[in-house]
Design a protein around this motif. Structure first.
Motif, short mmCIF file in Angstrom:
data_model
loop_
_atom_site.label_atom_id
_atom_site.label_comp_id
_atom_site.label_asym_id
_atom_site.label_seq_id
_atom_site.Cartn_x
_atom_site.Cartn_y
_atom_site.Cartn_z
N ARG A 109 33.14 9.67 -20.04
CA ARG A 109 32.17 10.70 -19.66
C ARG A 109 32.42 11.98 -20.45
N CYS B 239 37.56 12.46 -13.39
CA CYS B 239 38.99 12.43 -13.70
C CYS B 239 39.69 13.64 -13.08
N CYS C 62 36.37 15.28 -17.47
CA CYS C 62 35.16 15.12 -16.66
C CYS C 62 35.49 15.39 -15.19
N CYS D 19 39.52 9.78 -19.70
CA CYS D 19 38.84 8.48 -19.65
C CYS D 19 38.14 8.14 -20.96
N CYS E 235 35.66 13.37 -22.30
CA CYS E 235 36.82 13.64 -21.46
C CYS E 235 38.07 13.04 -22.11
ZN LIG Z 1 37.04 11.40 -17.51
#
Ligand SMILES: [Zn+2]
Ligand SMILES: [Zn+2]
Ligand SMILES: [Zn+2]
Length: 237
Positions: free
Chosen positions: A15, A32, A29, A12, A9
């Motif tokens: 993930r 988010c 992800c 972030c 992602c």
């Molecule tokens: Zn994320």
């Protein structure tokens, strides 16, 4: 041949990014996506936006403090909530109401009250404020930043949840508001003028410095009140 693994992602970087976000123009992800998703700010053709309507209300933690600086034009907002462990989570956002909109943000997910109060003490201009007013100033700040073409601070996506649901916050009227009363609308040509000055100042790197272009625009009501004041003074003479 092995399948290429899903990229992380872009928000972030933790993930796997399985959702293509039109706004980010990249994969993010689901967590988010949930944090940044906003019916007023996301493009309406985003396939994930519709699920917002069905989203159940997430219980918000009780508010501990809602503070805002009193100086016109540049607002620092601080919203803190009390967690079950007795500590606080907070978001701090800086909104340039007259030019750049939302320009800075930071926060903490877990901080002691003592530490938080130390931070507040360093900002003597803070006064108690209404959460809804703060939300509106922040949301308007986002719209301003986007209209100018500025990036929303990454930290904002991380700590935005502390403000609660921004979807219900309606931003109406002109993009910028009267510099005097903070409420009255400004005409379109003035708004365009402010945008132009801001883009110029941002490009020159002088926004927020002594070298920035000084502007001050007031609504019709404030203009009239000022004229009346001047009139009265002249009559006395
Ligand atoms: Zn994320
Ligand atoms: Zn999206
Ligand atoms: Zn006004």
């Amino acid at each position: 041949m092995k399948m290429k693994k899903a990229k992380k992602c872009v928000i972030c970087n933790i993930r796997k990014g399985r959702r293509f976000c039109i706004k980010e123009n990249d994969f993010i992800c689901s967590r988010c996506c949930g944090l940044i998703r906003d019916t007023q700010l996301c493009p309406s053709d985003c396939p994930y936006i519709s699920s917002l309507a069905e989203k159940k209300e997430v219980g918000e933690l009780p508010l501990y403090k809602v503070l805002m600086t009193t100086q016109k034009g540049s607002r620092s907002i601080l919203v803190a909530r009390e967690k079950e462990n007795g500590n606080l989570q907070f978001i701090s956002a800086l909104v340039d109401e007259w030019k750049m909109g939302l320009k800075d943000c930071f926060g903490k997910h877990d901080v002691s009250k003592k530490e938080f109060n130390k931070l507040v003490a360093r900002m003597p201009q803070y006064a108690d404020a209404e959460l809804n007013e703060c939300r509106e100033i922040i949301k308007r700040g986002i719209l301003v930043a986007e209209a100018i073409g500025l990036k929303i601070p990454k930290e904002f996506r991380v700590f935005k949840y502390i403000l609660g649901d921004l979807d219900k916050v309606e931003v109406t009227g002109s993009l910028y508001r009267c510099f005097e009363c903070g409420k009255g609308d400004l005409p379109d040509d003035i708004v365009e003028q402010i945008k132009e000055v801001t883009r110029h100042d941002v490009a020159a790197g002088v926004c927020g410095t002594e070298k920035e272009t000084m502007i001050y625009f007031v609504c019709d009501k404030c203009k009239r009140e000022k004229e009346e004041e001047v009139g009265e003074v002249e009559e006395v003479k």
